[in-house]
Motif scaffolding. Structure first.
Motif, PDB file in Angstrom:
ATOM      1  N   GLN A 157       0.826  -1.201   0.000  1.00 12.49           N
ATOM      2  CA  GLN A 157       0.000   0.000   0.000  1.00 12.49           C
ATOM      3  C   GLN A 157       0.864   1.257   0.000  1.00 12.49           C
ATOM      4  OE1 GLN A 157      -3.334  -0.112  -0.282  1.00 12.49           O
ATOM      5  NE2 GLN A 157      -3.016  -2.300  -0.531  1.00 12.49           N
ATOM      6  N   PRO A 158       0.358   2.366  -0.558  1.00 10.57           N
ATOM      7  CA  PRO A 158       1.127   3.600  -0.515  1.00 10.57           C
ATOM      8  C   PRO A 158       1.381   4.035   0.922  1.00 10.57           C
ATOM      9  CG  PRO A 158      -1.116   3.990  -1.315  1.00 10.57           C
ATOM     10  CD  PRO A 158      -0.930   2.517  -1.217  1.00 10.57           C
ATOM     11  N   ILE A 159       2.522   4.666   1.142  1.00  3.84           N
ATOM     12  CA  ILE A 159       2.897   5.067   2.494  1.00  3.84           C
ATOM     13  C   ILE A 159       1.916   6.099   3.038  1.00  3.84           C
ATOM     14  CG2 ILE A 159       4.674   6.228   3.848  1.00  3.84           C
ATOM     15  CD1 ILE A 159       6.726   4.972   1.967  1.00  3.84           C
ATOM     16  N   ASP A 160       1.741   7.167   2.329  1.00  2.00           N
ATOM     17  CA  ASP A 160       0.784   8.206   2.694  1.00  2.00           C
ATOM     18  C   ASP A 160       0.616   9.104   1.488  1.00  2.00           C
ATOM     19  OD1 ASP A 160       3.058   9.849   2.715  1.00  2.00           O
ATOM     20  OD2 ASP A 160       3.296   9.657   4.877  1.00  2.00           O
ATOM     21  N   GLU A 161      -0.004  10.258   1.693  1.00  2.00           N
ATOM     22  CA  GLU A 161      -0.288  11.092   0.528  1.00  2.00           C
ATOM     23  C   GLU A 161       0.935  11.814  -0.015  1.00  2.00           C
ATOM     24  OE1 GLU A 161      -2.241  15.014   1.222  1.00  2.00           O
ATOM     25  OE2 GLU A 161      -2.510  14.241   3.237  1.00  2.00           O
ATOM     26  N   TYR A 162       2.060  11.770   0.693  1.00  2.00           N
ATOM     27  CA  TYR A 162       3.247  12.470   0.252  1.00  2.00           C
ATOM     28  C   TYR A 162       4.047  11.551  -0.667  1.00  2.00           C
ATOM     29  CZ  TYR A 162       1.563  15.031   4.211  1.00  2.00           C
ATOM     30  OH  TYR A 162       0.743  15.683   5.084  1.00  2.00           O
ATOM     31  N   ILE A 163       4.086  11.875  -1.943  1.00  2.00           N
ATOM     32  CA  ILE A 163       4.569  10.977  -2.970  1.00  2.00           C
ATOM     33  C   ILE A 163       6.074  10.730  -2.821  1.00  2.00           C
ATOM     34  CG2 ILE A 163       4.543  10.524  -5.454  1.00  2.00           C
ATOM     35  CD1 ILE A 163       1.782  11.101  -4.140  1.00  2.00           C
ATOM     36  N   VAL A 164       6.484   9.474  -2.802  1.00  2.00           N
ATOM     37  CA  VAL A 164       7.905   9.150  -2.757  1.00  2.00           C
ATOM     38  C   VAL A 164       8.309   8.227  -3.900  1.00  2.00           C
ATOM     39  CG1 VAL A 164       8.080   9.457  -0.273  1.00  2.00           C
ATOM     40  CG2 VAL A 164       7.537   7.202  -1.180  1.00  2.00           C
ATOM     41  N   GLU A 165       7.355   7.693  -4.639  1.00  2.00           N
ATOM     42  CA  GLU A 165       7.687   6.750  -5.709  1.00  2.00           C
ATOM     43  C   GLU A 165       7.471   7.356  -7.087  1.00  2.00           C
ATOM     44  OE1 GLU A 165       6.270   2.386  -7.422  1.00  2.00           O
ATOM     45  OE2 GLU A 165       5.641   3.042  -5.433  1.00  2.00           O
ATOM     46  N   ASP A 166       6.282   7.878  -7.365  1.00  2.00           N
ATOM     47  CA  ASP A 166       5.976   8.381  -8.698  1.00  2.00           C
ATOM     48  C   ASP A 166       6.504   9.798  -8.886  1.00  2.00           C
ATOM     49  OD1 ASP A 166       4.563   6.091  -9.504  1.00  2.00           O
ATOM     50  OD2 ASP A 166       2.798   6.768  -8.402  1.00  2.00           O
ATOM     51  N   ALA A 167       7.114  10.036 -10.041  1.00  2.00           N
ATOM     52  CA  ALA A 167       7.618  11.373 -10.343  1.00  2.00           C
ATOM     53  C   ALA A 167       6.465  12.343 -10.584  1.00  2.00           C
ATOM     54  CB  ALA A 167       8.524  11.320 -11.566  1.00  2.00           C
ATOM     55  N   ASP A 168       5.350  11.837 -11.119  1.00  2.00           N
ATOM     56  CA  ASP A 168       4.182  12.668 -11.397  1.00  2.00           C
ATOM     57  C   ASP A 168       2.981  12.150 -10.617  1.00  2.00           C
ATOM     58  OD1 ASP A 168       5.067  14.483 -13.761  1.00  2.00           O
ATOM     59  OD2 ASP A 168       5.684  12.474 -14.392  1.00  2.00           O
ATOM     60  N   TYR A 169       2.073  13.043 -10.297  1.00  2.00           N
ATOM     61  CA  TYR A 169       0.811  12.644  -9.680  1.00  2.00           C
ATOM     62  C   TYR A 169      -0.254  13.670 -10.040  1.00  2.00           C
ATOM     63  CZ  TYR A 169       2.249  15.980  -6.047  1.00  2.00           C
ATOM     64  OH  TYR A 169       2.676  17.097  -5.380  1.00  2.00           O
ATOM     65  N   VAL A 170      -1.508  13.242  -9.977  1.00  2.00           N
ATOM     66  CA  VAL A 170      -2.643  14.090 -10.327  1.00  2.00           C
ATOM     67  C   VAL A 170      -3.563  14.188  -9.123  1.00  2.00           C
ATOM     68  CG1 VAL A 170      -4.738  14.254 -11.732  1.00  2.00           C
ATOM     69  CG2 VAL A 170      -2.568  13.603 -12.797  1.00  2.00           C
ATOM     70  N   GLY A 171      -3.983  15.414  -8.810  1.00  2.00           N
ATOM     71  CA  GLY A 171      -4.960  15.635  -7.756  1.00  2.00           C
ATOM     72  C   GLY A 171      -6.274  16.095  -8.345  1.00  2.00           C
ATOM     73  N   VAL A 172      -7.375  15.457  -7.934  1.00  2.00           N
ATOM     74  CA  VAL A 172      -8.706  15.861  -8.380  1.00  2.00           C
ATOM     75  C   VAL A 172      -9.511  16.308  -7.166  1.00  2.00           C
ATOM     76  CG1 VAL A 172      -8.723  14.380 -10.411  1.00  2.00           C
ATOM     77  CG2 VAL A 172      -9.560  13.474  -8.241  1.00  2.00           C
ATOM     78  N   GLY A 173     -10.469  17.205  -7.429  1.00  2.00           N
ATOM     79  CA  GLY A 173     -11.275  17.757  -6.362  1.00  2.00           C
ATOM     80  C   GLY A 173     -10.841  19.163  -6.006  1.00  2.00           C
TER      81      GLY A 173
END
Length: 432
Positions: free
Chosen positions: A278-294
């Motif tokens: 599972q992902p560690i938490d909302e602070y990205i450490v693996e993916d270089a890019d991420y998308v936030g919706v809402g």
């Protein structure tokens, strides 16, 4: 307090405040999808009660407003699918995502119908830990449930205005015990260095956590937007920064016997760490890019930071018009991209040479002052595969991440200045 801490904090405040100067972005702006699947962050801004210490984008829960929000949220998710974006991990934060469980489940079902999702992590509060929630979230594939506890001390819970809403420390402990084993990962969110928190209180919290045997523990330092400091002082008091390092040292010492560090403030139990998916938490450490919706979500795509509108009404309007909800963007300079990588990769305890190759030899030139400083104070060491953090380095990264998110919190407050009415309990007309 460490001898170099005041200087480090002054430098961080100057650098991160400058990096949070966004420009107005067109509501019709388009972004090319990354070449590889990335993480999707879903923001649910509604809370039953607004905690005074929280600087995240959140508003008072109203059912009618939440229903129309989720409709817009699902439309935005469909739009990203139509643009060719691909996601593999989902993190749902807030706010309190489980405040409208049927809407949340419907949204996660949509996401899973559009992409082959690998992991789903959802935040919640202790009062939502009951059988109906467990069954609904497990059925839709949630593998990690993260519970915002903050402390088990009744006095601190009262000061944080959480005692009446979420129960006593003993009641929270019982609810967490009932949640054990219902998901592959049960994470408990805690805060250290709260105003009026003594070393004895922290030790009791640690003893309770060890007895619970939660799969994960996330121990954050208190982070407050500078603009909200006066309100914090009035409701909770002023935290003592001089205790921060000692409290963090105690946390590392207490958890080390049963937990492995997954990041500088997240710890996974030994028996689960090897298979932790599972992902560690909302602070990205693996993916270089991420998308936030809402409303109020952030994205990082191709070296550009994006922020969606903090006005829920404007968010609904833009989505209904078929436009992007992004209203603020910032293109990072080459040095800022390197510093961002340095921060986020270090948050995950090491910076692999393989990951740093994308910057080329320039990384070592541009980041030489930061690397030399960290090496000088004993915060990092070089290995055959990358740069690793020492225990002191972990604390330095706690300070860096906290200052980075304090700057993000300041940006959130600036965005709220234009929409104060959105924080009111009363529903606004849809045309406002």
């Amino acid at each position: 307090m460490l001898w170099f801490e005041p200087l480090l904090l002054r430098i961080l405040q100057h650098e991160y405040q400058a990096s949070m100067h966004f420009d107005v972005a067109s509501g019709a702006a388009s972004r090319a999808p990354p070449a590889h699947p990335c993480q999707l962050y879903v923001h649910i801004p509604f809370c039953e009660a607004l905690c005074p210490f929280c600087s995240f984008h959140r508003v008072q829960f109203r059912e009618a407003k939440a229903l129309t929000y989720f409709q817009a949220l699902r439309a935005e998710i469909r739009a990203y699918h139509a643009q060719g974006f691909a996601f593999r991990d989902v993190y749902v934060g807030g706010g309190t995502p489980t405040v409208a469980p049927l809407e949340l489940v419907g949204t996660l079902e949509l996401i899973r119908s559009l992409w082959p999702i690998r992991t789903i992590s959802v935040e919640t509060n202790p009062n939502h830990l009951h059988e109906e929630t467990f069954a609904a979230l497990a059925a839709v594939g949630v593998g990690r449930l993260s519970v915002g506890v903050q402390s088990f001390d009744d006095g601190l819970l009262r000061q944080m205005q959480r005692f009446e809403r979420y129960g006593s420390g003993e009641q929270i402990r019982e609810r967490l015990h009932a949640a054990r084993g219902r998901f592959p990962t049960l994470n408990v969110d805690m805060i250290f260095n709260l105003p009026n928190q003594s070393a004895a209180m922290l030790e009791r919290d640690l003893e309770t956590l060890l007895a619970l045997e939660a799969d994960q523990v996330s121990f954050y330092p208190l982070m407050t937007a500078r603009s909200a400091q006066r309100k914090m002082d009035e409701t909770l008091g002023r935290a003592d920064p001089g205790r921060r390092h000692e409290f963090y040292r105690r946390i590392l010492q207490a958890l080390r016997s049963d937990y492995d560090a997954s990041s500088v403030w997240c710890f996974s139990r030994h028996r689960a760490a090897a298979s932790q998916a599972q992902p560690i938490d909302e602070y990205i450490v693996e993916d270089a890019d991420y998308v936030g919706v809402g409303s109020g979500a952030f994205s990082y795509l191709g070296g550009v930071l994006h922020a969606t509108t903090f006005s829920i009404n404007q968010y609904r309007r833009l989505i209904a018009e078929g436009r992007s909800a992004i209203t603020q963007s910032k293109r990072l300079t080459r040095k800022e991209r390197m510093r961002y990588d340095f921060l986020v990769r270090g948050f995950g305890l090491s910076l692999r040479y393989l990951d740093l190759r994308r910057h080329g030899a320039a990384f070592w030139l541009y980041m030489a002052p930061e690397l030399a400083s960290m090496l000088l104070v004993g915060a990092i060491r070089f290995t055959s595969t990358g740069i690793e953090l020492t225990d002191l380095g972990r604390y330095c990264w706690v300070l860096m991440m906290a200052e980075f998110f304090n700057s993000v919190n300041d940006f959130r407050d600036q965005m709220r200045l234009h929409i104060r009415a959105e924080l009111a309990a009363e529903e606004l007309p849809a045309s406002s």
